[in-house]
Design an enzyme around this catalytic site. Sequence first.
Site, mmCIF file in Angstrom:
data_model
loop_
_atom_site.group_PDB
_atom_site.id
_atom_site.type_symbol
_atom_site.label_atom_id
_atom_site.label_comp_id
_atom_site.label_asym_id
_atom_site.label_seq_id
_atom_site.Cartn_x
_atom_site.Cartn_y
_atom_site.Cartn_z
ATOM 1 N N ILE A 191 -1.678 7.128 -3.935
ATOM 2 C CA ILE A 191 -0.822 6.765 -2.796
ATOM 3 C C ILE A 191 -0.170 7.973 -2.141
ATOM 4 C CG2 ILE A 191 -0.364 4.458 -3.699
ATOM 5 C CD1 ILE A 191 2.404 5.524 -4.611
ATOM 6 N N LYS A 192 -0.626 9.166 -2.472
ATOM 7 C CA LYS A 192 -0.012 10.355 -1.899
ATOM 8 C C LYS A 192 -0.431 10.557 -0.442
ATOM 9 C CE LYS A 192 2.311 11.706 -5.521
ATOM 10 N NZ LYS A 192 1.983 10.717 -6.517
#
Length: 380
Positions: A191-192
């Site tokens: 999810i970066k």
Amino acid sequence: MTASAWFPQSSEVGRNARPFLHGPEFDAVAQALRDGQYGHGEVTEAFEGELASFLGVSDVVAVSSGTAALEIALLLAGVGPGDEVVVPSQTFCATVRAVRACGATPRFADISPDSLCVDADTVREALTPATRVVLPVLYGGRAVDLAEVRDELDDRGIVVVEDAAHAFGSRAKERRVGNTGVLTCFSFGPIKNLTSVEGGAVVPRHPQEGLRARRLRTLGIAQPQSERIRTTSYSVTDRGLRATLSSVHAAVGRVQLRRFATVEEARKALWRAYATRLAEVDGVGLVDVDVVHSVPFNCVVRVPERDGVHAFMRSWNIGVGVHYPPNHLQPAFAPWHRPLPATERTAREILSLPFHPAMGERAALRVVEMLERALSRIKR
């Protein structure tokens, strides 16, 4: 798979964060699988070169995770048993685990309530004769300015290692984070800001650090793989981890990097939409990420009666979260507990709102509407 964006199917606000793929990642992974080089290979090295070009640095060392990047960077800084690392308690526990993996001890530092980051004053207060490294966490994507204390750190031989897991693409004034002359660590987790599904990177300060980082990520083996596979032996000359980034993961990262401007624009627009609407809500404080210079990783507010607000919004399938429970209060790190008033106060208040590039402004407005309902219900 079309070239349009892809993301897991669920409501826009039902999850706090989720992966965001542009579409061509699927073909890139298939090609990497067909090529048959599933470990470190030419695709990984191409990704490293493209990262370096994007950041404006001479070298980037790709690794298997942001946690591995931190451990390698700390080793490059000479951290070992008997050393202390000044680190905020307000971070994911992986930051502290990396300190412990090197045999060092965490010296927890307090934070600014406005940014949830350390600053020059809180770092200075935490320094001791045993301090070897200061490890600021760029919470939410915001660069940390330690200019006021840098001369003192330099005079004492203290190295700055940045945990920039949240901050890929952000800027420290005009320079990209990673291009400010300090050891910098990125995460490319699911999810970066930029994902390679799993992965990370270290930005070394000079060529010798780059060479050693590559040894450390490959179990301490001195020879690079391209040389090793053509000889009958190799030399293990250093301590090390098994922390290479596979070509399959790098293939995803390369697609993401080519389209990073799209993600940057979406994250900034979403954060600004939240900020505009939240300014109308009494009793809510927005944690500032300096959106002009940052690529926001999350949107965090401070609210009264946080646990009740969290439970109410979760009951309506609004994917709020808490990032993070403070580490100095965790049982595993109890030996290094020290009072941190700002951290402890804000830890009872912080709430992460749903935030990911697939969200639009209408979704953000719905989240804030439900936040207002939660606050109103609790007041009654």
